[in-house]
Design an enzyme around this catalytic site. Structure first.
Site, mmCIF file in Angstrom:
data_model
loop_
_atom_site.group_PDB
_atom_site.id
_atom_site.type_symbol
_atom_site.label_atom_id
_atom_site.label_comp_id
_atom_site.label_asym_id
_atom_site.label_seq_id
_atom_site.Cartn_x
_atom_site.Cartn_y
_atom_site.Cartn_z
ATOM 1 N N GLY A 51 0.776 -1.237 0.000
ATOM 2 C CA GLY A 51 0.000 0.000 0.000
ATOM 3 C C GLY A 51 0.806 1.284 0.000
ATOM 4 O O GLY A 51 0.322 2.321 0.453
ATOM 5 N N MET B 77 -3.610 -7.140 -7.115
ATOM 6 C CA MET B 77 -2.961 -8.168 -7.919
ATOM 7 C C MET B 77 -3.924 -9.261 -8.409
ATOM 8 O O MET B 77 -3.524 -10.408 -8.592
ATOM 9 C CB MET B 77 -1.796 -8.790 -7.133
ATOM 10 C CG MET B 77 -0.726 -7.759 -6.742
ATOM 11 S SD MET B 77 -0.131 -6.711 -8.108
ATOM 12 C CE MET B 77 1.120 -7.785 -8.798
ATOM 13 N N HIS C 110 1.087 1.004 -13.103
ATOM 14 C CA HIS C 110 1.847 -0.173 -13.530
ATOM 15 C C HIS C 110 3.326 0.182 -13.572
ATOM 16 O O HIS C 110 3.699 1.249 -14.073
ATOM 17 C CB HIS C 110 1.369 -0.622 -14.915
ATOM 18 C CG HIS C 110 2.121 -1.814 -15.422
ATOM 19 N ND1 HIS C 110 1.854 -3.082 -14.970
ATOM 20 C CD2 HIS C 110 3.142 -1.924 -16.295
ATOM 21 C CE1 HIS C 110 2.690 -3.934 -15.555
ATOM 22 N NE2 HIS C 110 3.472 -3.250 -16.375
ATOM 23 N N GLU D 287 -8.016 -5.779 -21.761
ATOM 24 C CA GLU D 287 -6.714 -6.394 -22.008
ATOM 25 C C GLU D 287 -5.745 -5.946 -20.916
ATOM 26 O O GLU D 287 -5.694 -4.761 -20.569
ATOM 27 C CB GLU D 287 -6.204 -5.960 -23.385
ATOM 28 C CG GLU D 287 -5.134 -6.871 -23.927
ATOM 29 C CD GLU D 287 -4.562 -6.337 -25.246
ATOM 30 O OE1 GLU D 287 -3.363 -6.527 -25.485
ATOM 31 O OE2 GLU D 287 -5.332 -5.702 -25.991
ATOM 32 N N VAL D 288 -4.985 -6.905 -20.379
ATOM 33 C CA VAL D 288 -4.136 -6.625 -19.212
ATOM 34 C C VAL D 288 -3.147 -5.479 -19.487
ATOM 35 O O VAL D 288 -2.480 -5.452 -20.516
ATOM 36 C CB VAL D 288 -3.348 -7.887 -18.813
ATOM 37 C CG1 VAL D 288 -2.309 -7.572 -17.750
ATOM 38 C CG2 VAL D 288 -4.304 -8.951 -18.302
HETATM 39 C C1 GAR Z 1 3.621 -1.104 -7.307
HETATM 40 O O1 GAR Z 1 4.945 -1.101 -7.798
HETATM 41 C C2 GAR Z 1 2.634 -1.154 -8.440
HETATM 42 O O2 GAR Z 1 3.031 -0.411 -9.560
HETATM 43 C C3 GAR Z 1 2.614 -2.626 -8.756
HETATM 44 O O3 GAR Z 1 2.647 -3.257 -7.506
HETATM 45 C C4 GAR Z 1 3.339 -2.426 -6.571
HETATM 46 C C5 GAR Z 1 2.432 -2.209 -5.388
HETATM 47 O O4 GAR Z 1 3.127 -1.536 -4.372
HETATM 48 N N1 GAR Z 1 1.457 -2.999 -9.503
HETATM 49 C C6 GAR Z 1 1.430 -3.989 -10.368
HETATM 50 O O5 GAR Z 1 2.383 -4.684 -10.613
HETATM 51 C C7 GAR Z 1 0.088 -4.201 -11.038
HETATM 52 N N2 GAR Z 1 0.196 -5.187 -12.054
HETATM 53 P P1 GAR Z 1 2.338 -0.806 -3.217
HETATM 54 O O6 GAR Z 1 1.359 -1.819 -2.622
HETATM 55 O O7 GAR Z 1 3.405 -0.431 -2.221
HETATM 56 O O8 GAR Z 1 1.619 0.385 -3.797
#
Ligand code: GAR
Length: 210
Positions: free
Chosen positions: A12, A90, A109, A143-144
């Protein structure tokens, strides 16, 4: 102020960046609700520490994906959420959820899309030998990791980078562009036209601010 719903699965830190931004008096958005599909997500505590309602809706408690997504949608709508922000959420969302929240759903992303959609973006960037990597805030389409791009920031790749050191540099940029993208949307400066987001008003280029 535009009411945000933030969906998380873990740490988070991007949620924290939005919570922090919303403490600035002129920030045009506020977090109304945080939802996690994991009961032990550390981000839930960050929300509660900021006095924001935070709910765990574990997908495992629901019969199937539609039931889970309907429960999330109901909670978001009950809270009056106007813009849903995925922040390290996720789980893949179904076309139903994506269509229901069309143009009211954004994601961050960790790559310069359309390069490196999917997971393990930092290691894949190192493997590809790119000199710049970064992050993208975009409206979500089925689309992802696709959809109209709102903001991006680039960071240099250092010769001795590991996936971890590169991820940390990108994350610092994420924490800048997510609040920036939300600000632009909340101020009405972003118009979605099909697969593109058009920016109006003063041009803000986040990369130069990093
Ligand atoms: C972040 O780096 C975000 O960009 C990535 O997960 C991390 C979450 O960190 N998101 C993805 O990979 C989505 N496919 P956080 O919980 O500390 O914000």
């Amino acid at each position: 102020r535009l009411k945000l719903g933030v969906l998380i699965s873990g740490r988070g830190s991007n949620l924290q960046a939005l919570l922090d931004a919303a403490t600035v008096p002129d920030f045009p958005a506020a977090v109304a609700l945080v939802l996690s599909n994991k009961a032990d997500a550390a981000g839930l505590e960050r929300a509660r520490a900021a006095g924001i309602p935070a709910l765990a809706l574990p997908h495992k408690d629901y019969a199937d994906k539609p039931a889970h997504e309907q429960a999330m949608t109901r909670a978001l709508e009950d809270a009056g959420v106007e813009l849903v922000c995925l922040a390290g959420f996720m789980r893949l969302l179904s076309p139903w959820f994506v269509d229901h929240w069309r143009d009211r759903l954004i994601n961050i992303h960790p790559s310069l899309l359309p390069a490196f959609p999917g997971i393990d973006t930092h290691q894949r960037a190192l493997d590809a030998g790119v000199r710049f990597h970064g992050c993208t805030v975009h409206y979500v389409r089925s689309e992802v990791d696709s959809g109209p791009i709102v903001a991006q920031a680039a960071v240099p790749v250092a010769p001795d980078d590991t996936a971890e050191s590169l991820a940390a540099r990108v994350l610092a940029a994420e924490h800048q562009i997510y609040p920036l993208a939300v600000r632009l949307i909340a101020q009405g400066q972003v118009t979605v036209e099909g697969d593109r987001a058009r920016m109006s008003g003063p041009l803000v280029q986040p990369a130069t601010a990093l």
